[in-house]
Design a protein around this motif. Structure first.
Motif, short mmCIF file in Angstrom:
data_model
loop_
_atom_site.label_atom_id
_atom_site.label_comp_id
_atom_site.label_asym_id
_atom_site.label_seq_id
_atom_site.Cartn_x
_atom_site.Cartn_y
_atom_site.Cartn_z
N VAL A 1 1.03 -1.16 -0.67
CA VAL A 1 0.11 -0.14 0.14
C VAL A 1 1.12 0.86 0.26
N SER A 2 2.24 0.88 0.42
CA SER A 2 2.83 2.37 0.94
C SER A 2 3.98 2.64 -0.16
N ALA A 3 3.73 1.87 -1.35
CA ALA A 3 4.94 1.57 -2.71
C ALA A 3 4.37 2.84 -3.05
N LYS A 4 3.69 3.68 -3.63
CA LYS A 4 3.12 4.90 -4.11
C LYS A 4 1.91 5.32 -3.88
N ILE A 5 1.65 6.00 -3.84
CA ILE A 5 0.18 6.78 -3.61
C ILE A 5 -1.47 6.36 -5.12
N GLY A 6 -0.22 5.60 -5.68
CA GLY A 6 -1.23 5.09 -6.51
C GLY A 6 -1.75 3.28 -6.35
N MET A 7 -0.60 3.04 -4.74
CA MET A 7 -1.26 1.96 -4.94
C MET A 7 -2.04 2.07 -3.41
N VAL A 8 -2.71 3.30 -2.73
CA VAL A 8 -3.21 3.33 -1.42
C VAL A 8 -4.53 2.35 -1.59
N THR A 9 -5.71 2.12 -2.73
CA THR A 9 -6.89 1.41 -3.39
C THR A 9 -6.51 0.30 -2.59
N LEU A 10 -5.54 -0.44 -2.95
CA LEU A 10 -5.22 -1.31 -2.14
C LEU A 10 -5.63 -1.85 -1.06
N ALA A 11 -5.84 -0.76 0.04
CA ALA A 11 -5.78 -1.34 0.87
C ALA A 11 -7.08 -2.04 0.93
N VAL A 12 -8.11 -1.13 0.27
CA VAL A 12 -9.88 -1.86 0.38
C VAL A 12 -9.64 -3.24 0.29
N PRO A 13 -9.10 -3.94 -0.64
CA PRO A 13 -9.36 -5.67 -0.49
C PRO A 13 -8.56 -6.40 0.92
N PHE A 14 -6.99 -6.12 0.98
CA PHE A 14 -6.21 -6.23 1.70
C PHE A 14 -6.97 -5.76 3.31
N VAL A 15 -8.28 -5.01 3.81
CA VAL A 15 -8.62 -4.67 4.87
C VAL A 15 -9.45 -5.55 5.03
N VAL B 1 1.38 7.76 3.12
CA VAL B 1 1.82 7.56 1.38
C VAL B 1 0.54 9.25 1.16
N TYR B 2 -0.57 8.94 1.05
CA TYR B 2 -1.32 9.95 0.51
C TYR B 2 -1.75 10.79 0.86
N THR B 3 -0.58 11.63 2.18
CA THR B 3 -0.66 12.80 2.27
C THR B 3 0.63 13.57 2.19
#
Length: 498
Positions: free
Chosen positions: A199-213, A250-252
Motif C-alpha cells: 500500500v505504501s509503495a506509491k500513492i497509486g497503491m493506496v486503494t489496495l488497502a480496501v481488499p487487504f483491510v 503515502v496519501y498525505t
C-alpha cells in the motif's frame, strides 16, 4: 492388520523448489547480460533520497545498473515510498562491499533472486500435504509470473513498484497460512506487513488497502488461550490500523504539482476523447470551451493545456475530487473511459522503456523477451477488449467462490481460494484507480493490478491441489491397558483434592 504409514518427504520438495527458483531467476536476470528497466524521468525522486543520481541521456533508452553520486548542486524532490527501504539496504551493501557508485542494482538483483526462492519454497511448503508433483506445478506457476518480462525488469529500476510486488506476494502466501491455521498469529503479522509494504509503495497503491483491510478485518485469531471475546479482535484491529496508517502516510505526502499533472492528463487524454464533444466536456469541467482543442494532448505534448493563457485561472480545478464529481455527473463518459482502458490493460507491457544497459550492444529502447508468456497470451486476446478483461475477472471470482464453498473452514484449500478473491479485488481496484485517475502511461501504471491478476490463477491452481479439510488434531494415545487416555497429573491432583 497394520497399514504402513504414508511416505512423506517433509520439507524437502519446498527446499528444492526454493533453491531451483532462486537459481533460475538469477540466470533469467543476469545471463547473458543483466536486464532491468529504463527510467522515464521519475526515478530521480527516489534515488536522490539515497545520494544517487540518474544520467538523463539514458532516459527511456537504456536501463542503468550503477547509479553515481549526484553533483554538489543537485536538487532533490523526494516522495514517500516503502521501496526506499530496500534501496537503503542496497546502498549500504554497495558501500560495504566496495562496489562502484552510490547504488549498485546488481545487489538488488541478488536480493530479488533470494526473495524469489523464498516465495517459491513457501508455496511448495503450504502444499506439503499434497503430492510432490502438485508442489512442483504450483511453484512453477508462481515462477512463471515472477520471472515474466512484464514484471522482472522492475527489479533493476528506479521505480517503486517492486515494493508492491514483494508486499503482494508476502501477503498472498501468509494469508493462506492465516486461514489454514499454519502458525496463524505469525502469519497474520507477515500478511499485515506485506499489505502495508504494498500500500505504501506509491500513492497509486493506496486503494489496495480496501481488499487487504476486508481480509484482515474478518480474521478471528486467539491471543494465547483466549479464543473468544475481545481478544479475538485485537490482531484484526492491529492489522487494519497498520494498513490504514501506511495508506495515510503515502496519501498525505502527494504534492499538488504531481496531482495536477495526473488530473490534467486524465482530462485531455481520457475524458475529452471519450466524451465525443471535447469542447462541451471542457465546459462541464469548468474550463473554457476553447480547451477542447487540447483533446488527446498530454502534459508533455507540444502546445499542452497548461501552456494556454487561461491556465492560471483554472489550475485550481485540477484535483481528483473535481474529476470524480464529473464522472458521477456523467456516468456515460465514465463507462466509456473504463471500457477504453481495456486496450491498455491487454497491452500488458509498456513498449517505450528499454531493458538493456548502454554497453550491452542492443539498440535504444530494445526490450528483452527471455520469458514473455503473459504478454503473449494477453495480446492474443486483444480483440476482446474490456469484455475480455471483465470475463477474466469473473472467471477467477467464480473459481475462487466455488473452491471456497467446496472446502472446510480452516483448510488450505479455503485459504488459497480466499486469497485468490483478494488478488482479484486488488486487480479490480487498481484498474479503477489507474483508468479513472491517470491519463498517461496507463499500461505501466496498471502493472501492479496486472501482477495481482496474474497471481490469482496460480492460487486457484494451488487450491485445486490443496487439502480441502484442515489438518486433523493429534489424538491422545490410550494407556497400556487399552482404556481411556491417561489423566494428566494436574487432573489427578484436582480429583484427589475433591
Amino acid at each position: 492388520m497394520l497399514t504402513p504409514p504414508r511416505r512423506t518427504f517433509g520439507v524437502l520438495p519446498a527446499v528444492l523448489c526454493g533453491v531451483l527458483g532462486a537459481t533460475l531467476m538469477a540466470v533469467r536476470l543476469l545471463v547473458p547480460t543483466p536486464v532491468g528497466m529504463a527510467d522515464n524521468g521519475d526515478g530521480v525522486r527516489l534515488l536522490c533520497q539515497l545520494g544517487a543520481d540518474i544520467d538523463g541521456s539514458e532516459r527511456f533508452a537504456f536501463a542503468r545498473f550503477v547509479y553515481p553520486a549526484p553533483g554538489p548542486d543537485a536538487a532533490c524532490e523526494p516522495y514517500r515510498t516503502s521501496q526506499v527501504l530496500q534501496l537503503r539496504l542496497t546502498s549500504w551493501l554497495t558501500d560495504l562491499f566496495g562496489l562502484p557508485g552510490a547504488v549498485d542494482m546488481h545487489v538488488v538483483i541478488v536480493q530479488d533472486c533470494l526473495l524469489t526462492g523464498l516465495a517459491i519454497g513457501t508455496m511448495a511448503w503450504l502444499l506439503r500435504r499434497s503430492p510432490w508433483w502438485a508442489q512442483v506445478v504450483a511453484a512453477a506457476g508462481l515462477f512463471l509470473v515472477l520471472a515474466d518480462a512484464t514484471f522482472a525488469g522492475y527489479v533493476a529500476s528506479a521505480y517503486s513498484e517492486p515494493a508492491a510486488f514483494t508486499g503482494l506476494v508476502a501477503f498472498a502466501l501468509a494469508g493462506v497460512a492465516v486461514v489454514s491455521g499454519e502458525r496463524p498469529r505469525t502469519a497474520f503479522l507477515i500478511a499485515t506487513a506485506g499489505a502495508a509494504l504494498a500500500v505504501s509503495a506509491k500513492i497509486g497503491m493506496v486503494t489496495l488497502a480496501v481488499p487487504f483491510v476486508l481480509f484482515l478485518a474478518t480474521r478471528r485469531l486467539p491471543l494465547g488461550r483466549r479464543r473468544t471475546g475481545v481478544a479475538s479482535f485485537v490482531l484484526a484491529g492491529l492489522g487494519v490500523v497498520a494498513v490504514g496508517g501506511a495508506a495515510t502516510w503515502v496519501y498525505t505526502d502527494e504534492q499538488a504539482g504531481f496531482e495536477r499533472v495526473n488530473v490534467a492528463n486524465e482530462i485531455t487524454i481520457a475524458i475529452m476523447p471519450a466524451s465525443g464533444d471535447p469542447a462541451r466536456a471542457a465546459a462541464d469541467l469548468g474550463l473554457p470551451r476553447s480547451f477542447g482543442r487540447f483533446s488527446g494532448k498530454g502534459w508533455w505534448a507540444r502546445d499542452p493545456m497548461h501552456s494556454a493563457p487561461e491556465w492560471p485561472s483554472v489550475r485550481a480545478l485540477m484535483t481528483r475530487e473535481h474529476v470524480a464529481g464529473y464522472f458521477l455527473d456523467h456516468p456515460g463518459v465514465a463507462a466509456r473511459v473504463l471500457g477504453a482502458g481495456g486496450d491498455d490493460y491487454l497491452r500488458f507491457r509498456p513498449d517505450d522503456l528499454g531493458s538493456y544497459g548502454a554497453t550491452a550492444g542492443e539498440p535504444p529502447r530494445a526490450q528483452e523477451c527471455r520469458l514473455c508468456l503473459l504478454p503473449t497470451v494477453s495480446h492474443a486476446f486483444a480483440w476482446s477488449r474490456f469484455a475480455g478483461v471483465l470475463g477474466y475477472w469473473l472467471a477467477c471470482l467464480t473459481g475462487a467462490v466455488v473452491l471456497a464453498r467446496r472446502s472446510a473452514a480452516g483448510s488450505p484449500r479455503r485459504g488459497f481460494a480466499l486469497v485468490a478473491l483478494v488478488l482479484v479485488g486488488c486487480a479490480v481496484v487498481q484498474y479503477l484507480t489507474t483508468v479513472l485517475g491517470d491519463g498517461a502511461e496507463v499500461t505501466r501504471h496498471l502493472v501492479v493490478g496486472l501482477f495481482a491478476a496474474s497471481l490469482a490463477p496460480v492460487w486457484l491452481l494451488a487450491a485445486l491441489f490443496a487439502a480441502r479439510r484442515p489438518k486433523p488434531e493429534p489424538v491422545e494415545p490410550p494407556d497400556e491397558t487399552g482404556g481411556e487416555p491417561a489423566a494428566e497429573p494436574v487432573q489427578e491432583a484436582d480429583a484427589a483434592i475433591e
